[in-house]
Design a protein around this motif. Structure first.
Motif, short mmCIF file in Angstrom:
data_model
loop_
_atom_site.label_atom_id
_atom_site.label_comp_id
_atom_site.label_asym_id
_atom_site.label_seq_id
_atom_site.Cartn_x
_atom_site.Cartn_y
_atom_site.Cartn_z
N PHE A 267 0.84 -1.19 0.00
CA PHE A 267 0.00 0.00 0.00
C PHE A 267 0.88 1.24 0.00
O PHE A 267 1.41 1.66 1.03
CB PHE A 267 -0.96 -0.01 1.20
CG PHE A 267 -2.07 -1.00 1.06
CD1 PHE A 267 -3.24 -0.66 0.42
CD2 PHE A 267 -1.92 -2.28 1.53
CE1 PHE A 267 -4.27 -1.58 0.25
CE2 PHE A 267 -2.94 -3.21 1.38
CZ PHE A 267 -4.11 -2.86 0.74
N LEU A 268 1.05 1.82 -1.20
CA LEU A 268 1.78 3.08 -1.35
C LEU A 268 0.78 4.21 -1.50
O LEU A 268 -0.36 4.00 -1.92
CB LEU A 268 2.66 3.04 -2.60
CG LEU A 268 3.75 1.98 -2.69
CD1 LEU A 268 4.46 2.10 -4.04
CD2 LEU A 268 4.75 2.12 -1.57
N ASN A 269 1.21 5.43 -1.20
CA ASN A 269 0.34 6.55 -1.54
C ASN A 269 0.60 6.95 -3.00
O ASN A 269 1.52 6.45 -3.64
CB ASN A 269 0.51 7.73 -0.57
CG ASN A 269 1.90 8.34 -0.62
OD1 ASN A 269 2.61 8.27 -1.62
ND2 ASN A 269 2.30 8.96 0.49
N VAL A 270 -0.23 7.82 -3.52
CA VAL A 270 -0.14 8.20 -4.93
C VAL A 270 1.21 8.82 -5.26
O VAL A 270 1.80 8.53 -6.30
CB VAL A 270 -1.29 9.16 -5.29
CG1 VAL A 270 -1.12 9.69 -6.71
CG2 VAL A 270 -2.64 8.46 -5.15
N ASP A 271 1.71 9.67 -4.37
CA ASP A 271 3.01 10.31 -4.59
C ASP A 271 4.13 9.28 -4.74
O ASP A 271 4.97 9.39 -5.64
CB ASP A 271 3.33 11.26 -3.43
CG ASP A 271 3.18 12.71 -3.83
OD1 ASP A 271 2.92 12.99 -5.03
OD2 ASP A 271 3.32 13.58 -2.95
N ARG A 272 4.16 8.29 -3.85
CA ARG A 272 5.21 7.28 -3.89
C ARG A 272 5.11 6.43 -5.15
O ARG A 272 6.13 6.09 -5.76
CB ARG A 272 5.13 6.40 -2.64
CG ARG A 272 5.50 7.08 -1.34
CD ARG A 272 6.99 7.36 -1.25
NE ARG A 272 7.78 6.14 -1.38
CZ ARG A 272 8.02 5.29 -0.37
NH1 ARG A 272 7.51 5.54 0.84
NH2 ARG A 272 8.75 4.22 -0.56
N PHE A 273 3.89 6.08 -5.54
CA PHE A 273 3.73 5.29 -6.76
C PHE A 273 4.17 6.09 -7.98
O PHE A 273 4.83 5.55 -8.88
CB PHE A 273 2.28 4.83 -6.93
CG PHE A 273 2.08 3.97 -8.14
CD1 PHE A 273 2.35 2.61 -8.11
CD2 PHE A 273 1.64 4.52 -9.34
CE1 PHE A 273 2.20 1.81 -9.24
CE2 PHE A 273 1.48 3.74 -10.48
CZ PHE A 273 1.76 2.38 -10.43
N THR A 274 3.85 7.37 -8.02
CA THR A 274 4.24 8.22 -9.14
C THR A 274 5.75 8.34 -9.24
O THR A 274 6.32 8.30 -10.35
CB THR A 274 3.61 9.62 -9.01
OG1 THR A 274 2.19 9.49 -8.91
CG2 THR A 274 3.95 10.49 -10.20
#
Length: 312
Positions: A267-274
């Motif tokens: 479970f990553l946040n959107v910033d980390r995935f980007t």
């Protein structure tokens, strides 16, 4: 008879009461639009969007999407009318808590703004199968282009249907700059064009009604949403050649699938995935020093957790 009527009425009341508290099961739903072969005479060069669709379909299956929940439009199926019909069907079937994924692999083009909501006087558009390259006054004036305003409104409808417990992910593997064809000096395919779809005398100017522009905002009752685009407005969207498979893919699609597979149980946040997505794209083009292609992300909240779908 009175006794049986009372019993029947009581049974009906219980059924209606229970139905009020029935919650539909959360579902993964997806619409994949891929156009590789445009009609002769439309002005658009062929690309390799069909490979993107296979790659994305495999990823979605691994993330718990059932075959019945994935709609795929390919080439002649992906006319403007066909895409709108598919979006309407997706919107009709989406329920609270659903995870919805939209994926477009096709050409893109800038065109004159039609409602004054753009800072630069230009709308961005995706190119359906039956959209023409050239502006022809009185013959073709962009009726079959899919403007960003239209897509934005469909995204908002899906957010409303999926609700606060749902999620909407959009991947746009197209761009609005570049040459729109295969570059003659290299084995590079480009998705997009630098030709602005407009009358010859059109001069882009800042719109007077920029408040109409649809930007993603965190709003009560609407699903968290993230939109990934292949590159910045002034960059070219190149295809990626996978030497292991001897096959071309959209660079964004390929990197997105790699990043999503690696993190599907994390479970990553959107910033980390980007950030991971950018790193993947940079690594894939490390031997192409002259290329500069940076994925663009817009979301409702960069701290939202990023999941491609509900857990299988």
């Amino acid at each position: 008879m009175t006794k049986y009527r009372l019993l029947l009425r009581y049974s009906l009341f219980i059924c209606l009461w229970l139905n009020t508290f029935t919650v539909s099961a959360q579902t993964n739903r997806a619409l994949l639009v891929n156009i590789s072969h445009y009609p002769d005479g439309n002005g658009w060069e062929n690309i390799h969007a069909d490979n993107d669709a296979r790659l994305m379909h495999s990823l979605l299956a691994a993330c718990g999407y059932q075959e019945t929940g994935i709609t795929t439009l390919t080439d002649a199926q992906a006319t403007k009318r066909g895409i709108i019909r598919a979006l309407q069907n997706l919107c009709n079937s989406t329920q609270a808590g659903d995870h919805v994924h939209l994926h477009f692999s096709c050409h893109g083009q800038q065109m004159m703004d039609d409602n004054g909501d753009e800072e630069d006087g230009l709308d961005e558009a995706l190119i359906p199968y039956d959209a023409l390259f050239w502006y022809e006054p009185g013959e073709y004036e962009g009726e079959n282009h899919l403007r960003d305003d239209e897509l934005g409104e469909w995204i908002r409808r899906l957010r409303r249907k999926a609700g606060a417990e749902g999620h909407v992910t959009v991947v746009l593997d197209a761009c609005h700059s570049g040459t729109g064809n295969r570059l003659p000096e290299a084995d590079d395919y480009v998705r997009g064009t630098g030709y602005i779809f407009a009358p010859d005398d059109y001069v882009p100017t800042a719109g007077k009604h920029q408040e109409l522009s649809l930007h993603l905002k965190q709003e009560a009752g609407l699903a968290p949403t993230v939109v990934f685009s292949a590159c910045l407005a002034d960059e070219i969207n190149f295809e990626y050649f996978d030497t292991r498979q001897s096959r071309y893919y959209g660079l964004l699609t390929y990197a997105f699938c790699e990043a999503a597979r690696e993190t599907k149980n994390t479970f990553l946040n959107v910033d980390r995935f980007t950030l991971l997505l950018k790193q993947k794209m940079q690594a894939l083009t490390a031997n192409k020093k002259k290329r500069k292609q940076t994925p663009y992300m817009e979301c409702t909240n960069p701290q939202d957790s990023f999941r491609l779908g509900l857990k299988p």
